[in-house]
Design a protein around this motif. Structure first.
Motif, PDB file in Angstrom:
ATOM      1  N   ALA A   9      27.964  37.025  46.818  1.00  0.00           N
ATOM      2  CA  ALA A   9      28.187  38.295  45.613  1.00  0.00           C
ATOM      3  C   ALA A   9      29.396  38.993  45.990  1.00  0.00           C
ATOM      4  O   ALA A   9      30.013  39.402  45.161  1.00  0.00           O
ATOM      5  N   LEU A  10      29.590  39.314  47.521  1.00  0.00           N
ATOM      6  CA  LEU A  10      30.789  40.023  47.906  1.00  0.00           C
ATOM      7  C   LEU A  10      31.920  39.569  47.561  1.00  0.00           C
ATOM      8  O   LEU A  10      33.115  40.018  46.995  1.00  0.00           O
ATOM      9  N   PHE A  11      32.016  38.030  47.441  1.00  0.00           N
ATOM     10  CA  PHE A  11      33.149  37.111  47.198  1.00  0.00           C
ATOM     11  C   PHE A  11      33.765  37.510  45.738  1.00  0.00           C
ATOM     12  O   PHE A  11      34.899  37.790  45.610  1.00  0.00           O
ATOM     13  N   TYR A  12      32.870  37.501  44.898  1.00  0.00           N
ATOM     14  CA  TYR A  12      33.079  37.817  43.523  1.00  0.00           C
ATOM     15  C   TYR A  12      33.280  39.252  43.073  1.00  0.00           C
ATOM     16  O   TYR A  12      34.204  39.560  42.301  1.00  0.00           O
ATOM     17  N   MET A  13      32.621  39.872  43.943  1.00  0.00           N
ATOM     18  CA  MET A  13      33.041  41.606  43.802  1.00  0.00           C
ATOM     19  C   MET A  13      34.259  41.887  43.855  1.00  0.00           C
ATOM     20  O   MET A  13      35.111  42.594  43.323  1.00  0.00           O
ATOM     21  N   PHE A  14      34.893  41.190  45.121  1.00  0.00           N
ATOM     22  CA  PHE A  14      36.227  41.631  45.549  1.00  0.00           C
ATOM     23  C   PHE A  14      37.124  41.053  44.756  1.00  0.00           C
ATOM     24  O   PHE A  14      38.185  41.728  44.469  1.00  0.00           O
ATOM     25  N   ALA A  15      36.893  39.785  44.431  1.00  0.00           N
ATOM     26  CA  ALA A  15      37.857  39.111  43.630  1.00  0.00           C
ATOM     27  C   ALA A  15      38.051  39.996  42.240  1.00  0.00           C
ATOM     28  O   ALA A  15      39.226  40.087  41.596  1.00  0.00           O
ATOM     29  N   ILE A  16      36.972  40.385  41.705  1.00  0.00           N
ATOM     30  CA  ILE A  16      37.045  41.058  40.248  1.00  0.00           C
ATOM     31  C   ILE A  16      37.743  42.670  40.553  1.00  0.00           C
ATOM     32  O   ILE A  16      38.374  42.718  39.769  1.00  0.00           O
ATOM     33  N   GLN A  17      37.445  43.073  41.812  1.00  0.00           N
ATOM     34  CA  GLN A  17      38.050  44.470  41.998  1.00  0.00           C
ATOM     35  C   GLN A  17      39.608  44.138  42.354  1.00  0.00           C
ATOM     36  O   GLN A  17      40.421  45.147  41.769  1.00  0.00           O
ATOM     37  N   ALA A  18      40.015  43.217  42.799  1.00  0.00           N
ATOM     38  CA  ALA A  18      41.468  42.798  42.945  1.00  0.00           C
ATOM     39  C   ALA A  18      42.175  42.881  41.766  1.00  0.00           C
ATOM     40  O   ALA A  18      43.130  43.289  41.404  1.00  0.00           O
ATOM     41  N   VAL A  19      41.516  42.241  40.717  1.00  0.00           N
ATOM     42  CA  VAL A  19      41.898  41.920  39.347  1.00  0.00           C
ATOM     43  C   VAL A  19      42.253  43.243  38.731  1.00  0.00           C
ATOM     44  O   VAL A  19      43.146  43.590  37.972  1.00  0.00           O
ATOM     45  N   ILE A  20      41.148  44.045  38.842  1.00  0.00           N
ATOM     46  CA  ILE A  20      40.960  45.244  38.076  1.00  0.00           C
ATOM     47  C   ILE A  20      42.170  46.382  38.581  1.00  0.00           C
ATOM     48  O   ILE A  20      42.851  46.976  37.797  1.00  0.00           O
ATOM     49  N   LEU A  21      42.489  46.271  39.827  1.00  0.00           N
ATOM     50  CA  LEU A  21      43.347  47.145  40.600  1.00  0.00           C
ATOM     51  C   LEU A  21      44.880  46.631  39.924  1.00  0.00           C
ATOM     52  O   LEU A  21      45.570  47.385  39.484  1.00  0.00           O
ATOM     53  N   PHE A  22      44.972  45.252  39.795  1.00  0.00           N
ATOM     54  CA  PHE A  22      46.026  44.822  39.419  1.00  0.00           C
ATOM     55  C   PHE A  22      46.423  45.299  38.010  1.00  0.00           C
ATOM     56  O   PHE A  22      47.597  45.464  37.572  1.00  0.00           O
ATOM     57  N   LEU A  23      45.378  45.055  37.285  1.00  0.00           N
ATOM     58  CA  LEU A  23      45.546  45.312  35.829  1.00  0.00           C
ATOM     59  C   LEU A  23      45.829  46.929  35.491  1.00  0.00           C
ATOM     60  O   LEU A  23      46.544  47.187  34.587  1.00  0.00           O
ATOM     61  N   LEU A  24      45.437  47.730  36.501  1.00  0.00           N
ATOM     62  CA  LEU A  24      45.564  49.147  36.380  1.00  0.00           C
ATOM     63  C   LEU A  24      47.155  49.706  36.305  1.00  0.00           C
ATOM     64  O   LEU A  24      47.556  50.486  35.805  1.00  0.00           O
ATOM     65  N   THR A  25      47.813  48.594  36.982  1.00  0.00           N
ATOM     66  CA  THR A  25      49.398  48.798  37.299  1.00  0.00           C
ATOM     67  C   THR A  25      50.049  48.653  35.561  1.00  0.00           C
ATOM     68  O   THR A  25      50.739  49.521  35.247  1.00  0.00           O
ATOM     69  N   PHE A  26      49.364  48.055  34.696  1.00  0.00           N
ATOM     70  CA  PHE A  26      49.998  47.968  33.324  1.00  0.00           C
ATOM     71  C   PHE A  26      48.944  48.930  32.446  1.00  0.00           C
ATOM     72  O   PHE A  26      49.747  49.325  31.382  1.00  0.00           O
ATOM     73  N   THR A  27      47.871  49.235  32.720  1.00  0.00           N
ATOM     74  CA  THR A  27      47.155  50.024  31.879  1.00  0.00           C
ATOM     75  C   THR A  27      47.068  51.460  31.953  1.00  0.00           C
ATOM     76  O   THR A  27      46.929  52.302  31.130  1.00  0.00           O
ATOM     77  N   ALA A  28      47.577  51.794  33.143  1.00  0.00           N
ATOM     78  CA  ALA A  28      47.555  53.340  33.591  1.00  0.00           C
ATOM     79  C   ALA A  28      48.482  54.378  32.562  1.00  0.00           C
ATOM     80  O   ALA A  28      48.088  55.113  32.291  1.00  0.00           O
ATOM     81  N   PRO A  29      49.595  53.587  32.038  1.00  0.00           N
ATOM     82  CA  PRO A  29      50.321  54.411  31.054  1.00  0.00           C
ATOM     83  C   PRO A  29      49.736  54.776  29.798  1.00  0.00           C
ATOM     84  O   PRO A  29      50.184  55.617  29.089  1.00  0.00           O
ATOM     85  N   PHE A  30      48.648  54.038  29.556  1.00  0.00           N
ATOM     86  CA  PHE A  30      48.045  54.301  28.373  1.00  0.00           C
ATOM     87  C   PHE A  30      46.615  54.943  28.443  1.00  0.00           C
ATOM     88  O   PHE A  30      45.568  54.426  29.279  1.00  0.00           O
ATOM     89  N   LYS A  31      46.140  56.132  27.672  1.00  0.00           N
ATOM     90  CA  LYS A  31      45.099  56.739  28.098  1.00  0.00           C
ATOM     91  C   LYS A  31      43.598  55.989  27.828  1.00  0.00           C
ATOM     92  O   LYS A  31      42.932  55.886  28.729  1.00  0.00           O
ATOM     93  N   ILE A  32      43.448  55.461  26.791  1.00  0.00           N
ATOM     94  CA  ILE A  32      42.203  54.658  26.697  1.00  0.00           C
ATOM     95  C   ILE A  32      41.910  53.456  27.660  1.00  0.00           C
ATOM     96  O   ILE A  32      41.135  53.263  28.379  1.00  0.00           O
TER      97      ILE A  32
END
Length: 400
Positions: free
Chosen positions: A274-297
């Motif tokens: 469970a931890l392996f998949y949780m960390f993998a998904i969180q790493a992807v989410i944080l990386f995505l935030l680099t591109f989504t942060a400038p847009f409000k929604i």
């Protein structure tokens, strides 16, 4: 409900109020960073030290103070914890400069560390054995409620009346907690058990346990590279008004609560998987935030999922540490749990400090992908731990 049950329920309520006040003060700085920086004429990253040093205070204070106070009456210790907590937050409220504020944060952190170490055992002692898990969950509900409501409410108070008012409000809750502990918690609690130095050494020199502590620090701490500077990120990059940020922190808190519940159920049977998949998904989410942060929604949706996965790993990490300690160092099982809590806070300190360095050097938006890299480190270490577990299982099958 019997009189005994009623007494234990009221005592657990007192512990939950204490946990609420302590949980609120831990992360209150996150919402107040821009206000503190402006008022004290310092940079946001310098103000971020209020998060870093607090976490370090918990990391080093918890195991040391828990050992030193093992012979003190649990109720007496509980009352002194709240006195130190109130003093630390009162000093923060009247701090005239960043140095005094940082000292105040370390004082508060010392009370936090030892409360987290003894709170669970006190809660368990208040009820019969078959109700212990429920009793501990009631105490920890104070922390969850603090994350959902205490931090955004404190941020709102700070925005309306100044950041010092938020610490005054925390002091008020601390006083209520002190009175509740004094009147509702029994004096007939057993004393703490002293852990031998040899057991502690065995714990911190065991490679497998050290690997899990490293996973905890990286996997949990990676999010704090971003979370510590979430308020200025949402204001400067996403373009939200300061007053809206308090509402966003409320939504973030709800996401954390949802993630905590999912994480507990997901990690029941195979915590490492469970931890392996949780960390993998969180790493992807944080990386995505680099591109989504400038847009409000898009930014808000990403921040919500960041919150959901930020604390989802906590139950799994705690369960796995206890499982591993039972096999490798059973006499130091309780200490293993306490050291893992220290690892959580070491992760917060590292993440918050790293976030400050990144913000100062290359810009606040880069905290996102650097936080992702830190969590990715936990993904690789978790894969390593899984491989070692599979090797253990094959050895057991072969020898049997």
């Amino acid at each position: 409900m019997t009189i005994e049950n009623k007494r234990s329920t009221l005592a657990l309520l007192a512990l939950a109020i204490s946990a609420f006040s302590i949980g609120t003060t831990e992360f209150i700085s996150v919402g107040l960073l821009p206000l503190i920086a402006e008022d004290l004429h310092i940079s946001v990253t310098t103000a971020g030290l209020t998060v870093t040093l607090y976490a370090l205070g918990v990391t080093f204070g918890a195991p040391v103070l828990t050992t030193l106070t093992s012979n003190v009456s649990r109720k007496t210790l509980l009352l002194w914890i709240m006195v130190v907590f109130i003093a630390g937050n009162m000093l923060a409220a009247i701090a005239s400069g960043i140095t005094v504020l940082l000292i105040a944060r370390v004082i508060s952190a010392l009370s936090h560390g030892i409360f987290m170490s003894i709170g669970s055992t006190i809660a368990a002692d208040l009820v019969p054995e078959h109700r212990r898990a429920s009793a501990i969950s009631i105490m920890f509900s104070g922390l969850t409620i603090a994350t959902v409501t205490g931090v955004p409410l404190g941020t709102f108070i700070g925005q309306q009346m100044g950041w010092r008012a938020a610490f005054v409000a925390i002091v008020a809750v601390g006083v209520v907690a002190f009175i509740a502990n004094m009147t509702l918690v029994s004096s007939n609690l057993r004393k703490g058990t002293k852990v031998r130095l040899g057991d502690q050494i065995k714990l911190v020199t065991n490679f497998r346990l050290l690997l899990v502590f490293a996973i905890t620090a990286l996997g949990y701490g990676g999010t704090f590279v971003v979370f510590t500077y979430l308020s200025p990120l949402l204001h400067d990059i996403t373009g939200f008004h300061e007053k809206t940020i308090a509402i966003i922190l409320l939504v973030y808190g709800v996401a954390i609560a949802i993630g905590n519940m999912i994480g507990g159920k997901a990690a029941n049977r195979k915590p490492l998987k469970a931890l392996f998949y949780m960390f993998a998904i969180q790493a992807v989410i944080l990386f995505l935030l680099t591109f989504t942060a400038p847009f409000k929604i898009a930014g808000l949706i990403t921040v919500f999922f960041m919150g959901m996965f930020a604390f989802m790993n906590v139950p799994g990490l705690q369960v796995y540490v206890v499982m591993l300690a039972e096999r490798l160092a059973p006499e130091a099982k309780d200490v293993a749990s306490a050291v893992n809590i220290a690892a959580f806070n070491a992760g917060i300190a590292i993440g918050a400090y790293l976030g400050g360095v990144v913000t100062d050097s290359i810009g606040i938006i880069h905290t996102t992908w650097i936080g992702a890299l830190m969590v990715l480190g936990a993904v690789f270490l978790t894969a390593w731990a899984r491989a070692l577990e599979k090797r253990d299982q094959r050895t057991v099958i072969t020898t049997s």
